[in-house]
Design a protein around this motif. Structure first.
Motif, PDB file in Angstrom:
ATOM      1  N   SER A  25       0.829  -1.209   0.000  1.00 23.12           N
ATOM      2  CA  SER A  25       0.000   0.000   0.000  1.00 23.12           C
ATOM      3  C   SER A  25       0.862   1.257   0.000  1.00 23.12           C
ATOM      4  O   SER A  25       0.562   2.230  -0.702  1.00 23.12           O
ATOM      5  CB  SER A  25      -0.919   0.007   1.226  1.00 23.12           C
ATOM      6  OG  SER A  25      -1.854  -1.060   1.158  1.00 23.12           O
ATOM      7  N   LEU A  26       1.954   1.234   0.758  1.00 18.89           N
ATOM      8  CA  LEU A  26       2.876   2.361   0.750  1.00 18.89           C
ATOM      9  C   LEU A  26       3.482   2.550  -0.641  1.00 18.89           C
ATOM     10  O   LEU A  26       3.643   3.682  -1.114  1.00 18.89           O
ATOM     11  CB  LEU A  26       3.992   2.143   1.776  1.00 18.89           C
ATOM     12  CG  LEU A  26       3.688   2.554   3.216  1.00 18.89           C
ATOM     13  CD1 LEU A  26       4.758   2.016   4.156  1.00 18.89           C
ATOM     14  CD2 LEU A  26       3.603   4.075   3.338  1.00 18.89           C
ATOM     15  N   GLY A  27       3.808   1.427  -1.278  1.00 19.47           N
ATOM     16  CA  GLY A  27       4.354   1.499  -2.627  1.00 19.47           C
ATOM     17  C   GLY A  27       3.375   2.120  -3.611  1.00 19.47           C
ATOM     18  O   GLY A  27       3.760   2.922  -4.465  1.00 19.47           O
ATOM     19  N   GLU A  28       2.107   1.764  -3.482  1.00 18.47           N
ATOM     20  CA  GLU A  28       1.080   2.341  -4.361  1.00 18.47           C
ATOM     21  C   GLU A  28       0.952   3.843  -4.141  1.00 18.47           C
ATOM     22  O   GLU A  28       0.827   4.618  -5.105  1.00 18.47           O
ATOM     23  CB  GLU A  28      -0.260   1.649  -4.102  1.00 18.47           C
ATOM     24  CG  GLU A  28      -0.299   0.190  -4.556  1.00 18.47           C
ATOM     25  CD  GLU A  28      -1.547  -0.525  -4.080  1.00 18.47           C
ATOM     26  OE1 GLU A  28      -2.403   0.141  -3.441  1.00 18.47           O
ATOM     27  OE2 GLU A  28      -1.670  -1.740  -4.329  1.00 18.47           O
ATOM     28  N   GLN A  29       0.986   4.262  -2.876  1.00 23.20           N
ATOM     29  CA  GLN A  29       0.905   5.699  -2.587  1.00 23.20           C
ATOM     30  C   GLN A  29       2.131   6.432  -3.143  1.00 23.20           C
ATOM     31  O   GLN A  29       2.019   7.559  -3.651  1.00 23.20           O
ATOM     32  CB  GLN A  29       0.786   5.937  -1.075  1.00 23.20           C
ATOM     33  CG  GLN A  29      -0.487   5.396  -0.446  1.00 23.20           C
ATOM     34  CD  GLN A  29      -1.749   6.021  -1.020  1.00 23.20           C
ATOM     35  OE1 GLN A  29      -1.749   7.166  -1.467  1.00 23.20           O
ATOM     36  NE2 GLN A  29      -2.846   5.265  -1.012  1.00 23.20           N
ATOM     37  N   SER A  30       3.281   5.807  -3.049  1.00 19.56           N
ATOM     38  CA  SER A  30       4.507   6.434  -3.548  1.00 19.56           C
ATOM     39  C   SER A  30       4.462   6.610  -5.058  1.00 19.56           C
ATOM     40  O   SER A  30       4.797   7.686  -5.584  1.00 19.56           O
ATOM     41  CB  SER A  30       5.730   5.608  -3.147  1.00 19.56           C
ATOM     42  OG  SER A  30       5.862   5.546  -1.743  1.00 19.56           O
ATOM     43  N   MET A  63       0.250  11.906   0.832  1.00 20.19           N
ATOM     44  CA  MET A  63       1.075  12.069   2.038  1.00 20.19           C
ATOM     45  C   MET A  63       0.295  11.674   3.286  1.00 20.19           C
ATOM     46  O   MET A  63       0.826  10.989   4.178  1.00 20.19           O
ATOM     47  CB  MET A  63       1.564  13.514   2.136  1.00 20.19           C
ATOM     48  CG  MET A  63       2.547  13.908   1.042  1.00 20.19           C
ATOM     49  SD  MET A  63       2.916  15.689   1.019  1.00 20.19           S
ATOM     50  CE  MET A  63       3.766  15.897   2.605  1.00 20.19           C
ATOM     51  N   ASN A  64      -0.971  12.090   3.351  1.00 15.28           N
ATOM     52  CA  ASN A  64      -1.794  11.721   4.504  1.00 15.28           C
ATOM     53  C   ASN A  64      -1.991  10.212   4.594  1.00 15.28           C
ATOM     54  O   ASN A  64      -1.930   9.621   5.684  1.00 15.28           O
ATOM     55  CB  ASN A  64      -3.156  12.419   4.409  1.00 15.28           C
ATOM     56  CG  ASN A  64      -3.079  13.907   4.684  1.00 15.28           C
ATOM     57  OD1 ASN A  64      -2.153  14.377   5.333  1.00 15.28           O
ATOM     58  ND2 ASN A  64      -4.053  14.653   4.183  1.00 15.28           N
ATOM     59  N   GLU A  65      -2.251   9.590   3.463  1.00 20.80           N
ATOM     60  CA  GLU A  65      -2.435   8.139   3.451  1.00 20.80           C
ATOM     61  C   GLU A  65      -1.155   7.426   3.865  1.00 20.80           C
ATOM     62  O   GLU A  65      -1.186   6.419   4.590  1.00 20.80           O
ATOM     63  CB  GLU A  65      -2.876   7.688   2.058  1.00 20.80           C
ATOM     64  CG  GLU A  65      -4.279   8.118   1.675  1.00 20.80           C
ATOM     65  CD  GLU A  65      -5.330   7.518   2.583  1.00 20.80           C
ATOM     66  OE1 GLU A  65      -5.255   6.295   2.862  1.00 20.80           O
ATOM     67  OE2 GLU A  65      -6.222   8.264   3.033  1.00 20.80           O
ATOM     68  N   ALA A  66      -0.019   7.937   3.400  1.00 23.74           N
ATOM     69  CA  ALA A  66       1.257   7.328   3.758  1.00 23.74           C
ATOM     70  C   ALA A  66       1.504   7.417   5.260  1.00 23.74           C
ATOM     71  O   ALA A  66       2.024   6.479   5.882  1.00 23.74           O
ATOM     72  CB  ALA A  66       2.392   8.001   2.993  1.00 23.74           C
ATOM     73  N   ALA A 106      -2.742  22.573   5.789  1.00 14.33           N
ATOM     74  CA  ALA A 106      -1.811  21.815   4.958  1.00 14.33           C
ATOM     75  C   ALA A 106      -2.570  20.861   4.045  1.00 14.33           C
ATOM     76  O   ALA A 106      -3.546  20.226   4.471  1.00 14.33           O
ATOM     77  CB  ALA A 106      -0.827  21.036   5.829  1.00 14.33           C
ATOM     78  N   LEU A 107      -2.126  20.751   2.799  1.00 15.84           N
ATOM     79  CA  LEU A 107      -2.737  19.792   1.879  1.00 15.84           C
ATOM     80  C   LEU A 107      -2.465  18.360   2.320  1.00 15.84           C
ATOM     81  O   LEU A 107      -3.242  17.451   2.023  1.00 15.84           O
ATOM     82  CB  LEU A 107      -2.189  20.004   0.468  1.00 15.84           C
ATOM     83  CG  LEU A 107      -2.436  21.370  -0.156  1.00 15.84           C
ATOM     84  CD1 LEU A 107      -1.744  21.462  -1.508  1.00 15.84           C
ATOM     85  CD2 LEU A 107      -3.922  21.627  -0.307  1.00 15.84           C
ATOM     86  N   GLY A 108      -1.364  18.161   3.016  1.00 19.05           N
ATOM     87  CA  GLY A 108      -0.998  16.851   3.531  1.00 19.05           C
ATOM     88  C   GLY A 108       0.165  17.017   4.475  1.00 19.05           C
ATOM     89  O   GLY A 108       0.898  18.006   4.423  1.00 19.05           O
ATOM     90  N   ALA A 109       0.344  16.050   5.380  1.00 19.70           N
ATOM     91  CA  ALA A 109       1.458  16.102   6.318  1.00 19.70           C
ATOM     92  C   ALA A 109       1.819  14.690   6.742  1.00 19.70           C
ATOM     93  O   ALA A 109       0.949  13.823   6.879  1.00 19.70           O
ATOM     94  CB  ALA A 109       1.109  16.951   7.534  1.00 19.70           C
ATOM     95  N   LYS A 110       3.113  14.458   6.939  1.00 14.00           N
ATOM     96  CA  LYS A 110       3.603  13.133   7.308  1.00 14.00           C
ATOM     97  C   LYS A 110       4.988  13.256   7.903  1.00 14.00           C
ATOM     98  O   LYS A 110       5.639  14.295   7.797  1.00 14.00           O
ATOM     99  CB  LYS A 110       3.659  12.209   6.076  1.00 14.00           C
ATOM    100  CG  LYS A 110       4.584  12.734   4.972  1.00 14.00           C
ATOM    101  CD  LYS A 110       4.599  11.801   3.760  1.00 14.00           C
ATOM    102  CE  LYS A 110       5.390  10.537   4.012  1.00 14.00           C
ATOM    103  NZ  LYS A 110       6.849  10.849   4.182  1.00 14.00           N
ATOM    104  N   LEU A 111       5.435  12.172   8.514  1.00 16.20           N
ATOM    105  CA  LEU A 111       6.827  12.115   8.952  1.00 16.20           C
ATOM    106  C   LEU A 111       7.725  11.943   7.731  1.00 16.20           C
ATOM    107  O   LEU A 111       7.267  11.592   6.640  1.00 16.20           O
ATOM    108  CB  LEU A 111       7.034  10.974   9.943  1.00 16.20           C
ATOM    109  CG  LEU A 111       6.837   9.517   9.475  1.00 16.20           C
ATOM    110  CD1 LEU A 111       8.071   8.966   8.754  1.00 16.20           C
ATOM    111  CD2 LEU A 111       6.527   8.619  10.665  1.00 16.20           C
TER     112      LEU A 111
END
Length: 318
Positions: free
Chosen positions: A219-224, A243-246, A272-277
């Motif tokens: 799933s991470l790969g698909e988001q990337s 980014m949020n999904e990741a 923010a449109l998205g945020a992640k570590l």
């Protein structure tokens, strides 16, 4: 390679910069793509000053000032950078005092070790007026990175000295051309993360539950993959969603931290449109995507108010 080796080298100077992983942390280890961005405004500088035979080489870096030889494991990669470069130049007996100066902290997933090694390598080469190819520079940097990371992918070395975003997948690297205007807000939690600890923890959980963790990686790969396409097409709202999904998936891998969660939520609540570590996790930095400079400034102010140690802005311009 063009060499003009002097009998007595002069003081040399080298410069690299920070990097951030936009998306693809951890899943890249399992064959999926990751995308890293160079942060040219956050510089790593190094000076290499030759010293006479018999003198003890000194190091000034981070909060350390003292003998290079006795500088400890924290600077193992940097010491190796000096060694491999002098061996490459066929001057293994020449010693240098080394000084580095960084605009960004170590241990936050911003590529500090690769940037420092790369800058030192460039400084020593400059001291001898030696020009080498980019491939040779990356090879020398990755030799030093083996001390720090064991089996470096080469992504940090390439991005901390490159001009464009770097895509890494299955060991192969290429650059991409982003489209559209947006801003990244990078916020330092002040918590030192450990990439090694995070990677080993994920590997252990994968061995315990290969099906469940494997699905998270897929799933991470698909988001990337989708996020890279979004950036190439200037689709910033979609990129923020990725980014949020990741971030949800990375938390499921148990590499989060309460301070990361707090700053991610702060950024989102401020538009923010998205945020992640970014990076290994367990601390380090948060990335927030903003569509305008005004939004980025508002998000930055809120992040500082909620405990971010430092905040930087990076403009992504086509």
């Amino acid at each position: 390679m063009s060499r003009k080796v002097q009998a007595l080298p002069h003081e040399g100077y080298g410069q690299t910069w920070a990097k951030t992983i936009l998306i693809g942390e951890h899943s890249v280890v399992y064959g999926h793509p990751a995308l890293a961005l160079p942060l040219h405004s956050l510089k790593m500088q190094a000076w290499a000053t030759p010293i006479a035979s018999g003198q003890q080489a000194q190091l000034e870096a981070l909060d350390y000032s003292g003998s290079l030889e006795e500088s400890g494991g924290t600077f193992g990669g940097l010491k190796r950078a000096v060694e491999v470069t002098l061996n490459f130049l066929h001057h293994p007996q020449q010693a240098f005092n080394i000084r580095t100066q960084s605009d960004f902290p170590a241990g936050r997933g911003l590529g500090s070790s690769a940037a420092a090694s790369g800058a030192v390598i460039r400084a020593i080469l400059d001291a001898y007026d030696v020009e080498v190819s980019r491939e040779q520079l990356l090879d020398l940097t990755n030799q030093a990175e083996k001390i720090t990371h064991g089996h470096p992918s080469g992504l940090d070395a390439a991005t901390t000295s490159g001009l464009k975003p770097v895509r890494l997948a299955a060991g192969s690297m290429s650059t991409i051309q982003p489209q559209g205007d947006a801003y990244l807000v990078i916020a330092d939690t002040g918590v030192v993360g450990s990439t090694k600890e995070a990677v080993e923890g994920v590997r252990s959980r994968f061995q315990e539950d290969p099906t469940g963790v494997g699905q998270l990686m897929d799933s991470l790969g698909e988001q990337s993959e989708a996020a890279i396409r979004d950036l190439e097409n200037g689709q910033m709202e979609s990129l923020g969603h990725r980014m949020n999904e990741a971030q949800v998936l990375l938390n499921a891998l148990q590499i989060g931290h309460p301070k990361l969660d707090l700053l991610v939520e702060t950024a989102r609540s401020c538009g923010a449109l998205g945020a992640k570590l970014t990076g290994g996790g367990l601390g380090g930095c948060v990335l927030a995507l903003a569509s305008t400079k005004e939004d980025a400034d508002r998000i930055s102010k809120a992040l500082r108010s909620d405990g971010a140690q430092q905040v930087w802005l990076h403009q992504m311009v086509a």
